[in-house]
Write a protein that holds these residues in place. Structure first.
Motif, mmCIF file in Angstrom:
data_model
loop_
_atom_site.group_PDB
_atom_site.id
_atom_site.type_symbol
_atom_site.label_atom_id
_atom_site.label_comp_id
_atom_site.label_asym_id
_atom_site.label_seq_id
_atom_site.Cartn_x
_atom_site.Cartn_y
_atom_site.Cartn_z
ATOM 1 N N UNK A 87 8.918 8.111 7.719
ATOM 2 C CA UNK A 87 7.756 7.583 7.009
ATOM 3 C C UNK A 87 7.942 7.628 5.491
ATOM 4 N N UNK A 88 8.687 8.644 5.026
ATOM 5 C CA UNK A 88 8.883 8.755 3.571
ATOM 6 C C UNK A 88 9.651 7.558 3.015
ATOM 7 N N UNK A 89 10.455 6.887 3.885
ATOM 8 C CA UNK A 89 11.226 5.737 3.401
ATOM 9 C C UNK A 89 10.316 4.557 3.020
ATOM 10 N N UNK A 90 9.044 4.636 3.447
ATOM 11 C CA UNK A 90 8.078 3.600 3.034
ATOM 12 C C UNK A 90 7.936 3.563 1.513
ATOM 13 N N UNK A 148 -3.672 -5.304 14.543
ATOM 14 C CA UNK A 148 -4.594 -4.184 14.705
ATOM 15 C C UNK A 148 -3.857 -2.868 14.993
ATOM 16 N N UNK A 149 -2.668 -2.951 15.643
ATOM 17 C CA UNK A 149 -1.908 -1.717 15.929
ATOM 18 C C UNK A 149 -1.579 -0.961 14.643
ATOM 19 N N UNK A 150 -1.088 -1.710 13.629
ATOM 20 C CA UNK A 150 -0.762 -1.065 12.355
ATOM 21 C C UNK A 150 -2.018 -0.443 11.764
ATOM 22 N N UNK A 151 -3.121 -1.192 11.877
ATOM 23 C CA UNK A 151 -4.349 -0.737 11.208
ATOM 24 C C UNK A 151 -4.912 0.512 11.867
ATOM 25 N N UNK A 152 -4.899 0.518 13.202
ATOM 26 C CA UNK A 152 -5.376 1.718 13.905
ATOM 27 C C UNK A 152 -4.472 2.896 13.556
ATOM 28 N N UNK A 153 -3.163 2.614 13.525
ATOM 29 C CA UNK A 153 -2.213 3.693 13.236
ATOM 30 C C UNK A 153 -2.449 4.272 11.837
ATOM 31 N N UNK A 196 6.786 -9.260 6.850
ATOM 32 C CA UNK A 196 5.709 -8.414 7.331
ATOM 33 C C UNK A 196 6.157 -6.944 7.334
ATOM 34 N N UNK A 197 7.455 -6.709 7.638
ATOM 35 C CA UNK A 197 7.994 -5.347 7.577
ATOM 36 C C UNK A 197 8.039 -4.867 6.128
ATOM 37 N N UNK A 198 8.517 -5.735 5.230
ATOM 38 C CA UNK A 198 8.636 -5.350 3.819
ATOM 39 C C UNK A 198 7.257 -5.058 3.221
ATOM 40 N N UNK A 199 6.241 -5.759 3.729
ATOM 41 C CA UNK A 199 4.880 -5.574 3.197
ATOM 42 C C UNK A 199 4.354 -4.157 3.446
ATOM 43 N N UNK A 200 4.837 -3.500 4.512
ATOM 44 C CA UNK A 200 4.371 -2.146 4.811
ATOM 45 C C UNK A 200 4.739 -1.186 3.673
ATOM 46 N N UNK A 201 5.990 -1.328 3.199
ATOM 47 C CA UNK A 201 6.437 -0.497 2.077
ATOM 48 C C UNK A 201 5.683 -0.867 0.809
ATOM 49 N N UNK A 202 5.499 -2.182 0.631
ATOM 50 C CA UNK A 202 4.806 -2.631 -0.578
ATOM 51 C C UNK A 202 3.396 -2.044 -0.605
ATOM 52 N N UNK A 203 2.752 -2.028 0.566
ATOM 53 C CA UNK A 203 1.390 -1.467 0.643
ATOM 54 C C UNK A 203 1.399 0.027 0.287
ATOM 55 N N UNK A 204 2.330 0.790 0.903
ATOM 56 C CA UNK A 204 2.369 2.243 0.666
ATOM 57 C C UNK A 204 2.586 2.520 -0.826
ATOM 58 N N UNK A 205 3.474 1.726 -1.445
ATOM 59 C CA UNK A 205 3.751 1.939 -2.866
ATOM 60 C C UNK A 205 2.581 1.482 -3.739
ATOM 61 N N UNK A 206 1.872 0.439 -3.277
ATOM 62 C CA UNK A 206 0.696 -0.029 -4.027
ATOM 63 C C UNK A 206 -0.399 1.039 -3.994
ATOM 64 N N UNK A 207 -0.518 1.747 -2.873
ATOM 65 C CA UNK A 207 -1.541 2.796 -2.763
ATOM 66 C C UNK A 207 -1.251 3.920 -3.758
#
Ligand code: HEM
Length: 225
Positions: free
Chosen positions: A67-70, A181-186, A154-165
């Motif tokens: 997860x840290x690689x995000x 929804x799976x990503x969102x629930x998670x 869509x995969x790259x966006x996950x990291x972008x989101x974590x870094x944006x937060x």
């Protein structure tokens, strides 16, 4: 998902969760230090608990580092690999260690429910935490299955989101607004786990090995049943 709700959950909630997490950690370590413990039931151990606990801990520790690689910026990992290569590594390692952790949790849950000795020494929290983590890990794996078949953006966006937060970007939530929804629930369940972390036995993760070593000795007294 409605824009307003999406913004609350994926732009603001992460900050609320981190604030509660930090406040909780500081107060628990400095005020309630002696109450921090893993509530281990190893003294009632059988072979099952050793296997289940080892699989769970090995799996979850590797999943944690995954997860840290995000948070690794694209320009940095592009020095050594492409986004596609990173995705392949994340998918294979994530699935392997995710499944190891899930198998371990299944063993631990089945033992909690089936062994009479463990049952009579288990609290609501013991059941709640392990089932919560199990559900979270299963949803995480279903998200990984989506990543395997979805577009690379869509995969790259996950990291972008974590870094944006973590850089307080006000449009963070919009980055994953169209993710499934799976990503969102998670993510929401993950944030919930963050919020309850300091107030539960999960806290033992942070203190070991530091605070256990430095705090003064004390005696654990079993409650009368
Ligand atoms: C706010 C906290 C969390 C966030 C933002 C988060 C985010 C993610 C994301 C984006 C994925 C998919 C990765 C991919 O497709 O490559 C994932 C997978 C996964 N997550 Fe989480 N997660 C969080 C908390 C947790 C927690 C507390 C657990 C513990 C049970 C967990 C267990 C997993 C597992 C087992 C997977 C699949 C394997 C892997 O990719 O490592 N996650 N998580």
């Amino acid at each position: 998902m409605d824009n307003y709700i999406n913004n609350i959950l994926f732009t603001y909630l992460p900050h609320v969760a981190l604030a509660i997490f930090t406040f909780g950690i500081i107060t628990r370590l400095f005020i309630g230090n002696k109450t921090v413990q893993a509530e281990s039931s190893q003294f009632l151990a059988d072979k099952k608990v050793k296997l289940g606990s080892n699989l769970f801990h090995v799996g979850i520790i590797f999943v944690f580092f995954g997860h840290l690689t995000l948070f690794i910026p694209e320009w940095l990992y592009h020095m050594v690999m492409t986004t596609e290569t990173k995705r392949i590594i994340a998918l294979s390692m994530g699935s392997l260690f995710g499944i190891i952790a899930i198998v371990g949790m299944f063993i631990l849950v089945s033992r909690r429910f089936s062994s009479p000795r463990i049952k009579s020494n288990s609290s609501f929290q013991d059941y709640f935490i392990i089932i919560l983590l199990l559900v979270e890990a299963i949803v995480g794996l279903t998200a990984v299955a989506q990543t395997a078949t979805g577009p690379i953006e869509s995969y790259a966006a996950l990291s972008e989101w974590a870094q944006a937060v973590v850089t307080f970007r006000p449009d963070a939530g919009a980055i994953i607004a169209h993710h499934s929804i799976q990503y969102k629930i998670h993510i929401v369940t993950g944030l919930f786990i963050f919020m309850i972390f300091p107030y539960t036995k999960l806290m033992h993760i942070l203190v070991f090995p530091f605070v256990y070593v430095f705090r003064s000795g004390y005696q654990l007294v079993r409650k009368r049943v």
